[in-house]
Design a protein around this motif. Structure first.
Motif, short mmCIF file in Angstrom:
data_model
loop_
_atom_site.label_atom_id
_atom_site.label_comp_id
_atom_site.label_asym_id
_atom_site.label_seq_id
_atom_site.Cartn_x
_atom_site.Cartn_y
_atom_site.Cartn_z
N ALA A 180 0.82 -1.18 0.00
CA ALA A 180 0.00 0.00 0.00
C ALA A 180 0.88 1.26 0.00
O ALA A 180 0.56 2.23 -0.68
N GLU A 181 1.93 1.21 0.77
CA GLU A 181 2.82 2.38 0.84
C GLU A 181 3.45 2.67 -0.51
O GLU A 181 3.66 3.83 -0.88
N GLU A 182 3.75 1.63 -1.28
CA GLU A 182 4.33 1.82 -2.62
C GLU A 182 3.36 2.58 -3.53
O GLU A 182 3.78 3.44 -4.30
N VAL A 183 2.09 2.25 -3.45
CA VAL A 183 1.08 2.93 -4.27
C VAL A 183 0.97 4.39 -3.83
O VAL A 183 0.90 5.30 -4.66
N HIS A 184 0.98 4.61 -2.52
CA HIS A 184 0.92 5.97 -2.00
C HIS A 184 2.10 6.79 -2.51
O HIS A 184 1.94 7.92 -2.98
N GLN A 185 3.30 6.23 -2.42
CA GLN A 185 4.49 6.93 -2.89
C GLN A 185 4.44 7.19 -4.39
O GLN A 185 4.84 8.25 -4.87
N LEU A 186 3.94 6.22 -5.15
CA LEU A 186 3.82 6.38 -6.59
C LEU A 186 2.89 7.55 -6.93
O LEU A 186 3.24 8.42 -7.72
N LEU A 187 1.73 7.58 -6.29
CA LEU A 187 0.77 8.64 -6.60
C LEU A 187 1.26 10.01 -6.16
O LEU A 187 1.12 10.99 -6.90
#
Length: 80
Positions: free
Chosen positions: A1-8
């Protein structure tokens, strides 16, 4: 989930809301799968009406959550 947050956020989006509902979803899917035992009549209304193979999908999602393969996030992002 954190990876998606960082990507966005890396793409310029700002998070307005970020809520991890994985634990609540796990409990919900467990209850739904338990209610759909073979030989138990299905209620007149429920997700099974619009979701084919709903009990199987609930069991699969529960297993994926328990094996840390997925996280369930409710989020709102804004892009200025």
């Amino acid at each position: 989930a954190e990876e998606v947050h960082q990507l966005l956020t890396g793409l310029g989006f700002t998070d307005v809301a970020w809520l991890d509902v994985t634990d609540q979803t796990r409990e919900f899917t467990r209850r739904m799968a338990a209610q759909a035992q073979p030989g138990t009549p299905a209620p007149a209304l429920g997700l099974h009406v619009v979701v084919p193979n709903a009990p199987e999908k609930f069991r699969t999602l529960t297993r994926n959550i328990e094996e840390n393969r997925v996280a369930i996030i409710q989020a709102v992002f804004d892009r200025p």
